[in-house]
Design an enzyme around this catalytic site. Structure first.
Site, PDB file in Angstrom:
ATOM      1  N   THR A 117       2.612 -18.837   5.055  1.00 39.75           N
ATOM      2  CA  THR A 117       2.406 -17.898   3.954  1.00 39.75           C
ATOM      3  C   THR A 117       3.020 -18.411   2.656  1.00 39.75           C
ATOM      4  O   THR A 117       4.047 -19.107   2.682  1.00 39.75           O
ATOM      5  CB  THR A 117       3.053 -16.540   4.310  1.00 39.75           C
ATOM      6  OG1 THR A 117       3.085 -15.724   3.131  1.00 39.75           O
ATOM      7  CG2 THR A 117       4.487 -16.694   4.787  1.00 39.75           C
ATOM      8  N   TYR A 141      10.344 -11.723   6.412  1.00 34.17           N
ATOM      9  CA  TYR A 141       9.003 -12.193   6.768  1.00 34.17           C
ATOM     10  C   TYR A 141       8.837 -13.662   6.380  1.00 34.17           C
ATOM     11  O   TYR A 141       8.478 -14.504   7.211  1.00 34.17           O
ATOM     12  CB  TYR A 141       7.951 -11.320   6.071  1.00 34.17           C
ATOM     13  CG  TYR A 141       6.563 -11.901   6.163  1.00 34.17           C
ATOM     14  CD1 TYR A 141       5.925 -12.035   7.392  1.00 34.17           C
ATOM     15  CD2 TYR A 141       5.893 -12.341   5.017  1.00 34.17           C
ATOM     16  CE1 TYR A 141       4.659 -12.587   7.476  1.00 34.17           C
ATOM     17  CE2 TYR A 141       4.625 -12.883   5.094  1.00 34.17           C
ATOM     18  CZ  TYR A 141       4.015 -13.011   6.323  1.00 34.17           C
ATOM     19  OH  TYR A 141       2.761 -13.571   6.414  1.00 34.17           O
TER      20      TYR A 141
END
Ligand code: UDP
Length: 331
Positions: A117, A141
């Site tokens: 990501t 995350y």
């Protein structure tokens, strides 16, 4: 070829499953359906319902045949939730990937494409980031995904794993044939929320911050069509199987649109003047995050097929309409 797709009932994983089937490959999906949606799984894929770190499920997924490569999408992806429940993120993302890697290396599978990501970059000082821009994630995350990138590098050096970690920017849109799309009910992404508002399924939309140092004060992001992203996964695996080197690659188009530009495009395309409210910034949101995709373009001689905000928004809207109709009919 026979491929395993973890998280293949999710938004991006289901698009990849279709892309592989379209190319004549065999596809095995493992998904625990915690956020994935059974209705998105293609009928021609073999489906194992369960956890991608559970050896029982992995044994069922492999069966007696070898698997040529693994696409690993399964994981938890909601940034605010990662802040309130970091253990869930380190466990679901980092620990489970280790278990998966151990199993597939034991079985002789050595080709691995990983869903990373742009959150690994955190709040970059430059708007446009290359793969060499320092990685300083600002939430669990992003850190849980960056840890996996480090683990993959070490495992590749020690045990002959061949991997590409794809750093996604803002993924949007849907399969042009509407075979799959974004169906996660709690999805909070801008284009998902805005299409729901345009179709009357949501009351409206709040803009998270109008005082950013950007041309119109709202956040700027690099939106990539999910079908182009699925193509990049196929190219990545083909490249690894042909002997390509391991590493990380940005997946974006290299240009940004503001929240207001996205909303205006959606209002034009839908003809709906849904309510929009100005709100405060959301914690942890950078002002702008845009990929420098040069390395990806050069490595795969890649030209995106859907690099057009209007097309992305139209396809997201068409999917949302179809999906709302399907769910209203009890899909
Ligand atoms: N955003 C917004 N309202 C919403 C959802 C998102 O203003 O209801 C903004 C968000 O602050 C960011 C951009 O839209 O600037 C993209 O956010 P999204 O959640 O889609 O993806 P992210 O960039 O956070 O991964």
């Amino acid at each position: 070829m026979r491929f395993l797709v973890t998280g293949g009932a999710g938004y991006i994983g289901s698009h990849l499953a279709w892309a592989l089937l379209d190319r004549g490959h065999d596809v095995v999906i493992i998904d625990d359906l915690s956020t994935g949606v059974g209705a998105l799984i293609p009928n021609d894929a073999t489906f194992v319902h369960g956890d991608c770190a559970d050896p029982k499920c992995l044994r069922a997924a492999y069966g007696p045949e070898p698997i040529d490569g693994v696409f690993h999408f399964a994981g938890s992806v909601v940034v605010p939730e990662s802040v309130s429940d970091p253990i869930k993120y380190y466990f679901n993302n980092t620990t489970k990937t280790l278990e998966l890697l151990r199993f597939l290396l034991d079985r002789g599978t050595r080709h691995f494409v990983f869903s990373s990501t742009a959150a690994v970059y955190g709040q970059p000082v430059t708007d446009q980031v290359t793969e060499d821009t320092p990685t300083e994630p600002i939430n669990p995350y992003g850190r849980s995904k960056l840890m996996i990138e480090w683990i993959l590098r070490d495992v590749a050096a020690a045990q002959g794993l061949h991997y590409l970690a794809l750093r996604y920017f803002n993924v949007a849109g849907a399969d042009p044939q509407l075979r799959t799309g974004q169906a996660t009910p709690e999805a909070t992404h801008l284009i998902k929320v805005a299409t729901g508002a345009a179709l009357g399924a949501r009351d409206g939309l709040t803009i998270f911050g109008t005082d950013f140092p950007t041309p119109d004060g709202t956040g700027v992001r690099d939106y990539i069509h999910v079908s182009d992203l699925a193509d990049l996964h196929v190219l990545a695996m083909d490249d690894l199987l042909a002997g390509g080197t391991s590493g990380v690659l940005n997946c974006g188009y290299g240009r940004g649109f503001s929240v207001r530009e996205v909303i205006d495009t959606l209002k034009d395309v839908s003809g709906s003047d849904f309510p929009v409210h100005d709100g405060p910034r959301r914690a942890g949101d950078p002002a702008a995050l845009i990929a420098d995709p040069s390395r990806t373009r050069e490595r795969f001689s890649w030209s995106p097929r859907h690099d057009d905000l209007t097309e992305i928004v139209e396809s997201a809207l068409a999917w949302e309409k179809a999906w709302l109709a399907r769910t209203a009919n009890g899909a």
